[in-house]
Scaffold this motif. Structure first.
Motif, PDB file in Angstrom:
ATOM      1  N   ASP A 161      11.318   3.052   2.425  1.00 44.39           N
ATOM      2  CA  ASP A 161      12.573   2.215   1.965  1.00 44.39           C
ATOM      3  C   ASP A 161      11.910   1.135   0.838  1.00 44.39           C
ATOM      4  OD1 ASP A 161      14.452   3.460   3.522  1.00 44.39           O
ATOM      5  OD2 ASP A 161      13.869   2.071   5.201  1.00 44.39           O
ATOM      6  N   MET A 162      10.757   1.279   0.675  1.00 39.22           N
ATOM      7  CA  MET A 162      10.188   0.102  -0.300  1.00 39.22           C
ATOM      8  C   MET A 162      10.855   0.257  -1.632  1.00 39.22           C
ATOM      9  SD  MET A 162       6.221  -0.679  -1.665  1.00 39.22           S
ATOM     10  CE  MET A 162       5.647  -1.286  -0.092  1.00 39.22           C
ATOM     11  N   SER A 163      11.537  -0.992  -2.222  1.00 41.86           N
ATOM     12  CA  SER A 163      12.237  -0.710  -3.389  1.00 41.86           C
ATOM     13  C   SER A 163      11.009  -0.917  -4.573  1.00 41.86           C
ATOM     14  CB  SER A 163      13.087  -2.295  -3.619  1.00 41.86           C
ATOM     15  OG  SER A 163      12.419  -3.227  -3.333  1.00 41.86           O
ATOM     16  N   ARG A 164      11.484  -0.552  -5.642  1.00 40.15           N
ATOM     17  CA  ARG A 164      10.917  -0.801  -7.225  1.00 40.15           C
ATOM     18  C   ARG A 164      10.241  -2.131  -6.954  1.00 40.15           C
ATOM     19  NH1 ARG A 164      11.676  -0.904 -12.846  1.00 40.15           N
ATOM     20  NH2 ARG A 164      13.846  -1.880 -12.354  1.00 40.15           N
ATOM     21  N   GLU A 165      11.217  -3.061  -7.023  1.00 45.56           N
ATOM     22  CA  GLU A 165      10.900  -4.486  -6.945  1.00 45.56           C
ATOM     23  C   GLU A 165       9.858  -4.899  -6.117  1.00 45.56           C
ATOM     24  OE1 GLU A 165      14.066  -3.469  -6.918  1.00 45.56           O
ATOM     25  OE2 GLU A 165      14.589  -3.636  -9.048  1.00 45.56           O
ATOM     26  N   CYS A 166       9.916  -4.405  -5.109  1.00 49.67           N
ATOM     27  CA  CYS A 166       8.768  -5.030  -3.943  1.00 49.67           C
ATOM     28  C   CYS A 166       7.358  -4.232  -4.589  1.00 49.67           C
ATOM     29  CB  CYS A 166       9.061  -4.419  -2.616  1.00 49.67           C
ATOM     30  SG  CYS A 166       7.990  -4.880  -1.575  1.00 49.67           S
ATOM     31  N   ALA A 167       7.430  -3.178  -5.086  1.00 46.73           N
ATOM     32  CA  ALA A 167       6.171  -2.383  -5.421  1.00 46.73           C
ATOM     33  C   ALA A 167       5.859  -3.184  -6.805  1.00 46.73           C
ATOM     34  CB  ALA A 167       6.638  -0.995  -6.092  1.00 46.73           C
ATOM     35  N   MET A 168       6.871  -3.713  -7.534  1.00 43.49           N
ATOM     36  CA  MET A 168       6.198  -4.548  -8.914  1.00 43.49           C
ATOM     37  C   MET A 168       5.482  -5.609  -8.399  1.00 43.49           C
ATOM     38  SD  MET A 168       9.850  -4.263 -10.884  1.00 43.49           S
ATOM     39  CE  MET A 168       9.550  -5.289 -12.139  1.00 43.49           C
ATOM     40  N   GLN A 196       0.752   5.092  -4.726  1.00 47.16           N
ATOM     41  CA  GLN A 196       1.703   4.925  -4.049  1.00 47.16           C
ATOM     42  C   GLN A 196       2.758   4.003  -4.548  1.00 47.16           C
ATOM     43  OE1 GLN A 196       1.459   7.424  -1.954  1.00 47.16           O
ATOM     44  NE2 GLN A 196       1.704   6.150   0.120  1.00 47.16           N
ATOM     45  N   LEU A 197       2.489   2.812  -5.389  1.00 46.49           N
ATOM     46  CA  LEU A 197       3.406   2.114  -5.880  1.00 46.49           C
ATOM     47  C   LEU A 197       4.087   2.885  -7.032  1.00 46.49           C
ATOM     48  CD1 LEU A 197       1.317  -1.147  -5.704  1.00 46.49           C
ATOM     49  CD2 LEU A 197       3.314  -0.524  -4.338  1.00 46.49           C
ATOM     50  N   LEU A 198       3.317   3.610  -7.795  1.00 48.42           N
ATOM     51  CA  LEU A 198       4.027   4.349  -8.951  1.00 48.42           C
ATOM     52  C   LEU A 198       5.141   5.396  -8.573  1.00 48.42           C
ATOM     53  CD1 LEU A 198       0.615   4.915 -10.904  1.00 48.42           C
ATOM     54  CD2 LEU A 198       2.334   3.547 -11.718  1.00 48.42           C
ATOM     55  N   THR A 199       4.885   5.838  -7.152  1.00 53.05           N
ATOM     56  CA  THR A 199       6.130   6.504  -6.878  1.00 53.05           C
ATOM     57  C   THR A 199       7.207   5.787  -6.868  1.00 53.05           C
ATOM     58  OG1 THR A 199       5.760   6.418  -4.624  1.00 53.05           O
ATOM     59  CG2 THR A 199       4.380   8.140  -5.565  1.00 53.05           C
ATOM     60  N   ASP A 203       6.469   0.318 -13.786  1.00 58.28           N
ATOM     61  CA  ASP A 203       5.809   0.585 -15.124  1.00 58.28           C
ATOM     62  C   ASP A 203       4.693  -0.197 -15.293  1.00 58.28           C
ATOM     63  OD1 ASP A 203       5.259   0.872 -17.828  1.00 58.28           O
ATOM     64  OD2 ASP A 203       7.335   0.798 -18.509  1.00 58.28           O
ATOM     65  N   LYS A 204       3.742   0.318 -14.753  1.00 56.54           N
ATOM     66  CA  LYS A 204       2.486  -0.638 -14.824  1.00 56.54           C
ATOM     67  C   LYS A 204       1.922  -1.191 -16.111  1.00 56.54           C
ATOM     68  CE  LYS A 204      -1.639   2.298 -14.946  1.00 56.54           C
ATOM     69  NZ  LYS A 204      -1.745   1.925 -16.151  1.00 56.54           N
ATOM     70  N   ASP A 205       2.260  -0.385 -17.149  1.00 56.56           N
ATOM     71  CA  ASP A 205       2.005  -0.847 -18.536  1.00 56.56           C
ATOM     72  C   ASP A 205       2.866  -2.101 -18.878  1.00 56.56           C
ATOM     73  OD1 ASP A 205       0.204   1.445 -18.354  1.00 56.56           O
ATOM     74  OD2 ASP A 205       1.473   2.552 -19.497  1.00 56.56           O
TER      75      ASP A 205
END
Ligand code: 5GP
Ligand code: MN
Length: 347
Positions: A161-168, A196-199, A203-205
């Motif tokens: 369930d992790m959101s993109r925002e949380c991963a950022m 895992q975060l990239l999935t 956008d890490k760059d």
């Protein structure tokens, strides 16, 4: 692959504490960095996902270059809005401290730790945690507190369930505490977590650019000025030192955060082992000291012994209560005291 920070006993305590809590305050350290903000906001997003009433309070302002972080606009600044921050503490029944475990890192807010007696969870990666906690999740081997938060959230079953925002937020914390993965970042787990975060579609760059390519023209000119006119390289000690005065800051229209990262640059000198920066505080009569080193030179030992501070092996900080001349004399003393390690030409 990842550490499970919560043993069966701690896991049940975690659930007990969270089930009981109705209002949760997450607090990071003063002058919040990317890791403090990342860990706090990732935890905030997780607790929000669980439907918990949660707020993030920081003891003072976070730097402007982090204002793109998801939910950062909701962070309460305890220095500018002490009343609001107080109100949050008054209503809370659980405190989660992230990225610090020494009370002095809360600055003026540190007395609140005695005033409020609600249960406390600490999540941190600094050596020798000082504060007591009902639940302490501490790992000095972790690259960042954000890394610990990731492991914790994965253990708690939030990965799907992790959101993109949380991963950022987590990525930002791991990236900034390792200088863009250039130090304290050789453990394979770090890159597993990044994958895992990239999935989650980060956008890490872009995160890199937002943090590191976000300077004003003034800040770039300040950098040039410091390197050209202020930096002294002590060849025999493989150590550089520069001092930023209030006068320098006025000249370059200094804004909070403008000094961030400058201390890393002199380590680009071939053979450099240690970089020290001294900066007059803009408000108080004190000098902030930052230390960065390479390999196994222990910045934290030097910071503790000479600069009233501490930190990590390769990145530490502290404070001096004197004028700049005296501060520079202290730097000379520190270099001499650690002379054997600094002069050593092994590396
Ligand atoms: P900075 O140079 O970015 O201010 O701090 C680098 C690191 O040193 C921080 O991440 C923190 O771990 C540590 N640090 C900075 N200031 C202090 C301090 O006054 N006391 C202690 N114990 N650690 C500090
Ligand atoms: Mn950190």
């Amino acid at each position: 692959m990842l550490k499970e920070y919560l043993s069966a006993k701690k896991l049940s305590l975690w659930h007990q504490m969270l089930n009981k809590a109705r209002k949760i305050v997450i607090v990071g350290h003063a002058s919040p960095d990317g890791d403090s903000m990342g860990a706090a906001l990732a935890m905030f997003l997780y607790l929000k996902h669980l439907g918990k009433q949660t707020v993030v309070v920081m003891p003072n302002a976070f730097p402007e270059f982090l204002n793109w972080m998801p939910e950062s606009k909701r962070v309460i600044n305890g220095q500018f809005n002490p009343g609001t921050a107080r109100g949050m503490f008054d209503n809370a029944d659980l405190l989660i401290c992230v990225d610090f475990s020494g009370r002095e890192r809360l600055e003026e807010m540190n007395t609140w730790l005695d005033e409020y007696t609600f249960p406390r969870i600490i999540i941190d990666h600094h050596l020798n945690p000082e504060l007591s906690a009902d639940l302490l999740i501490s790992d000095p081997d972790a690259s960042s507190t954000s890394e610990i938060v990731y492991c914790l959230l994965e253990q708690l079953g939030y990965y799907n369930d992790m959101s993109r925002e949380c991963a950022m937020c987590i990525y930002c914390g791991m990236m900034t505490d390792t200088g863009g993965f250039t130090y304290s970042s050789s453990r394979p787990e770090i890159y597993y977590i990044i994958s895992q975060l990239l999935t989650k579609g980060i956008d890490k760059d872009k995160i890199y650019r937002k943090v590191y390519h976000n300077y004003s023209v003034d800040r770039l000119r300040l950098m040039g000025y410091i390197l050209n006119e202020k930096m002294v390289y002590h060849e025999e000690y493989h150590t550089s030192c520069f001092a930023i005065t209030r006068e320098d800051m006025e000249r370059f229209h200094f804004k909070k955060g403008d000094a961030e990262g400058l201390v890393n640059i002199p380590l680009e000198i071939k053979g450099a082992k240690l970089s020290i920066s001294l900066r007059e505080d803009t408000e108080k009569d004190l000098i902030r000291v930052s230390l960065r080193s390479v390999d196994d030179f222990p910045c934290n030992k030097m910071a503790a012994q000479f600069f009233n501070g501490g930190g990590h092996l390769n990145a530490s900080g502290g404070t001096l209560y004197c004028n700049m001349e005296e501060a520079l004399a202290t730097v000379n003393e520190a270099m001499a005291a650690f002379g054997k390690l600094l002069k050593d030409n092994q590396n």
